[in-house]
Structures are given as structure tokens and as C-alpha cells.
Write an enzyme that holds these catalytic residues in place. Structure first.
Site, mmCIF file in Angstrom:
data_model
loop_
_atom_site.group_PDB
_atom_site.id
_atom_site.type_symbol
_atom_site.label_atom_id
_atom_site.label_comp_id
_atom_site.label_asym_id
_atom_site.label_seq_id
_atom_site.Cartn_x
_atom_site.Cartn_y
_atom_site.Cartn_z
ATOM 1 N NE ARG A 197 62.582 46.162 32.490
ATOM 2 C CZ ARG A 197 62.775 47.461 32.384
ATOM 3 N NH1 ARG A 197 62.235 48.286 33.279
ATOM 4 N NH2 ARG A 197 63.518 47.947 31.402
ATOM 5 N NE ARG B 46 66.850 44.509 33.725
ATOM 6 C CZ ARG B 46 66.452 44.540 32.481
ATOM 7 N NH1 ARG B 46 66.131 45.688 31.922
ATOM 8 N NH2 ARG B 46 66.401 43.435 31.761
ATOM 9 N NE ARG C 260 43.289 37.090 47.959
ATOM 10 C CZ ARG C 260 43.479 38.401 47.816
ATOM 11 N NH1 ARG C 260 44.200 39.068 48.684
ATOM 12 N NH2 ARG C 260 42.942 39.060 46.800
ATOM 13 C CG ASP D 166 45.230 45.496 53.551
ATOM 14 O OD1 ASP D 166 45.235 44.603 52.675
ATOM 15 O OD2 ASP D 166 44.193 45.891 54.107
ATOM 16 C CB THR E 111 46.383 46.428 46.043
ATOM 17 O OG1 THR E 111 44.952 46.319 45.980
ATOM 18 C CG2 THR E 111 46.713 47.685 46.828
ATOM 19 C CG ASP F 87 42.878 49.068 49.823
ATOM 20 O OD1 ASP F 87 43.952 48.855 49.222
ATOM 21 O OD2 ASP F 87 42.218 48.161 50.360
ATOM 22 C CD GLU G 204 23.426 58.166 34.278
ATOM 23 O OE1 GLU G 204 23.741 56.963 34.266
ATOM 24 O OE2 GLU G 204 23.816 58.984 33.399
HETATM 25 O O1 F6P Z 1 42.561 43.288 46.798
HETATM 26 C C1 F6P Z 1 42.346 43.297 45.446
HETATM 27 C C2 F6P Z 1 41.089 42.584 45.090
HETATM 28 O O2 F6P Z 1 41.034 42.563 43.685
HETATM 29 C C3 F6P Z 1 39.792 43.157 45.697
HETATM 30 O O3 F6P Z 1 39.305 44.287 45.021
HETATM 31 C C4 F6P Z 1 38.876 41.979 45.608
HETATM 32 O O4 F6P Z 1 37.856 42.075 46.563
HETATM 33 C C5 F6P Z 1 39.782 40.829 45.911
HETATM 34 O O5 F6P Z 1 41.073 41.238 45.534
HETATM 35 C C6 F6P Z 1 39.430 39.545 45.214
HETATM 36 O O6 F6P Z 1 40.314 38.565 45.622
HETATM 37 P P1 F6P Z 1 40.415 37.116 44.999
HETATM 38 O O7 F6P Z 1 41.050 37.240 43.649
HETATM 39 O O8 F6P Z 1 41.277 36.363 45.956
HETATM 40 O O9 F6P Z 1 39.030 36.594 44.893
#
Ligand code: F6P
Length: 327
Positions: free
Chosen positions: A24, A28, A75, A106, A129, A133, A191
């Protein structure tokens, strides 16, 4: 200055709550700067196929509060090949798109950077994400929401674990990184917290669990990141069941999985996503490319995409030490 008139925007890789808020903001901010804005559906797959949608102000109304991504995500294996990227570049040019905003992690940025290098496409990234990371930003879009989802679930598990004096192994997402595990473990009073960044030895895990359970005979929660080398909750559960010392211990595993990816973005994710979306458009118009816009110590910061995917963002080891005092 880059002469940009027509912006393409896409979401790619694992979706994250707040991607819509970012989209969004990109739309915009683009329109505000008299750019045409086109959405590319299904990430790089849609880029190759020319799956495009024109976006105006109203097309992104009322999406801020929803999880997932209205542009859909994927992907793409095809985009990993030179041929796939050439096809994508051809589609973009054919449709008059002359710059890109990539919202993703990444893998998304690796692809964007290749497109920039091989086809001289101006591209800029917004970090999206749940894993948090990415080097070059203190937080990624979706992380705060995922963390809160995980904590909420751990709280629920604590209720039932307490009621039965049970040991629970709770697996959270994080294939390569332990940000979610570490922080939801602390926030959920776990824990023991097991993450990919540290070496986890089964003997240590067993010792800690036994000592905790014999001291209190109440619930014990072990939070484990999916990428931890002992094989996540399933791997640890199997090892404990195979050990006669654990014969009397009532044990259950819960894998939170994709519940962490969905849901309405938190306030903080909405604000971060909006800020980064606008930042992407402004930075592109200022002539920047092949960089990610992040927020570091409260300031907007640009980091070359190659640094984002080549360098590893460190977890806070002081936080990890804290767990030993608190558990
Ligand atoms: O990169 C984000 C993430 O949620 C990771 O934590 C996890 O390992 C992965 O994607 C799972 O990917 P998918 O939804 O393609 O199984």
C-alpha cells in the site's frame, strides 16, 4: 538520477504479515510522485509469465490490516536460471516497467540483485520475512507479529502443561535463524531455548529438562527453532522417548508452523512496513538501486543487497545468557 516512470512491485518468498501494508505504501508513494504502478502477481513466477495488475490508490484500500499478500507469493525455480531472468526482464520491458520494488527475504533479494546486474534494472528491496534474519535492518516486516503469535500460543500451552505437569516441546519457525525462538522463549518463560546459531547437545538438553522437572514437578516448556540441529521438536521427542530416564515423564510436542505466518499485522509491523514502502520509492527516485531499505537504531538505512544475503545477522547473545538466569 534514474528516469523512472513506471514502477513494478512484487512480494516473493514466504509471506509475512505487513506485506500488504508495505505494498500500500509503495503504491501510494509511487502515485504521489506521478509514477505509474503495476503489481506483479506470484513473485518471480508472475514476472516471467507477465501476470500483472495495474494499481491505483483505491486498489490498495483496506489491505493494511490483512495478513498474507494480495499480490500472492511464490518460490520460483525458473527465476534461478539465466533464461528465466531474461524472460522476466523481457516481460517487464514489454510492459513499460522501468524499476522494481521487491518485498521479501534473502532469496528474493538474491534474485533482484541478479536481475539488476544482468539486465540493468533499477531494483530496491523492502525486508519482508517473519524470520528477522536479514542483515541491514533491526527488524523485518512480519517478525513482530509472528513473535507475538508464537508467544500467545506458548501462553496457551503453558496453561495445559501446568494442568498436567507436562513437558512440552514447542517448535517455532526459523530454518536458519533463532530470532523467533529466542525472543518468544524469553517472552513465554521457556525453561530451555534451542536455536540454530548455537551447538545443541542432546545430553545437555536431557540434563536441563530432568533437573527442571525434578526441582519443581510443574510444567516445562522447551522452545526449539525448526532449524536446530537436533531435528526440531520431533527429533528431540524421539530421543527422549528412546531414553528410559524419561519413561515417567509426560511429554507432548507442538509445532506452531504456519500459524506464525498468518494473521493481522501488529501495530509495529504496520508502521515499519509503511515506512519502508515509502522509503523504497524515495530511495529509487533519489537514484539508489541494488540496495535494501532497513531501519537501524531508529534511522532509515540503505544496505547493498549483496551484503543483505551474504552476511549473517547476529542474534543477541546477551539475551541467550538471560535465559539461563530466568529459567
Ligand atoms: O522464511 C520464512 C519461513 O517461514 C521459514 O521460517 C520457514 O522455514 C519457511 O519460510 C517455510 O517455507 P514454506 O512456507 O515454503 O514451507
Amino acid at each position: 538520477m534514474q528516469d523512472i516512470q513506471h514502477l513494478g512491485v512484487y512480494t516473493s518468498g514466504g509471506d509475512a504479515p505487513g506485506m500488504n501494508a508495505c505494498l500500500r505504501a509503495v503504491v501510494r508513494a509511487g502515485l504521489d510522485n506521478d509514477l505509474e504502478v503495476t503489481g506483479i502477481r506470484r513473485g518471480y513466477e508472475g514476472m516471467i509469465d507477465g501476470d500483472l495488475v495495474e494499481l491505483d490508490r483505491r486498489s490498495v484500500s483496506n489491505i493494511m490490516q490483512s495478513g498474507g499478500t494480495v499480490l500472492k507469493s511464490a518460490r520460483s525455480e525458473k527465476f534461478r536460471t539465466e533464461e528465466g531472468r531474461a524472460k522476466a526482464a523481457e516481460q517487464l520491458r514489454k510492459n513499460g516497467i522501468d524499476a522494481l520494488v521487491a518485498i521479501g527475504g534473502d532469496g528474493t533479494f538474491r534474485g533482484a540483485s541478479k536481475l539488476h546486474q544482468e539486465h540493468e534494472f533499477p531494483v530496491i528491496g523492502a525486508p519482508g520475512t517473519i524470520d528477522n534474519d536479514l542483515f541491514g535492518t533491526d527488524a523485518t516486516i512480519g517478525y513482530d507479529t509472528a513473535l507475538n503469535t508464537a508467544i500467545e500460543n506458548i501462553d496457551r500451552i503453558r496453561d495445559t502443561a501446568d494442568a498436567h505437569n507436562r513437558l512440552f516441546l514447542v517448535e517455532v519457525m526459523g530454518r536458519d535463524a533463532g530470532f523467533i525462538a529466542l525472543n518468544c522463549g524469553i517472552g513465554g518463560g521457556a525453561e530451555l531455548i534451542l536455536i540454530p546459531e548455537t551447538i545443541t547437545e542432546m545430553e545437555m538438553v536431557k540434563k536441563r529438562i530432568l533437573s527442571h522437572m525434578s526441582a519443581q514437578r510443574r510444567s516445562t516448556i522447551v522452545v526449539v527453532a525448526e532449524g536446530d540441529e537436533l531435528g526440531g521438536a520431533r527429533g528431540i521427542e524421539q530421543a527422549l522417548r528412546d531414553d528410559s530416564d524419561f519413561g515417567d515423564i509426560d511429554l507432548r510436542s507442538t509445532i506452531l508452523g504456519h500459524t506464525q505466518r498468518g494473521g493481522a499485522p501488529s501495530a509495529s509491523d504496520r508502521v515499519l512496513a509503511s515506512r519502508l514502502g515509502v522509503g523504497c520509492v524515495e530511495s529509487l527516485l533519489d537514484g539508489h538501486s541494488d540496495v535494501m531499505v532497513g531501519v537501524v537504531n531508529g534511522e532509515t538505512k540503505l544496505t547493498p543487497l549483496r551484503n543483505v544475503y551474504n552476511r549473517r545477522k547476529s542474534i543477541d547473545y546477551d539475551l541467550l545468557k538471560l535465559t539461563q538466569i530466568l529459567s
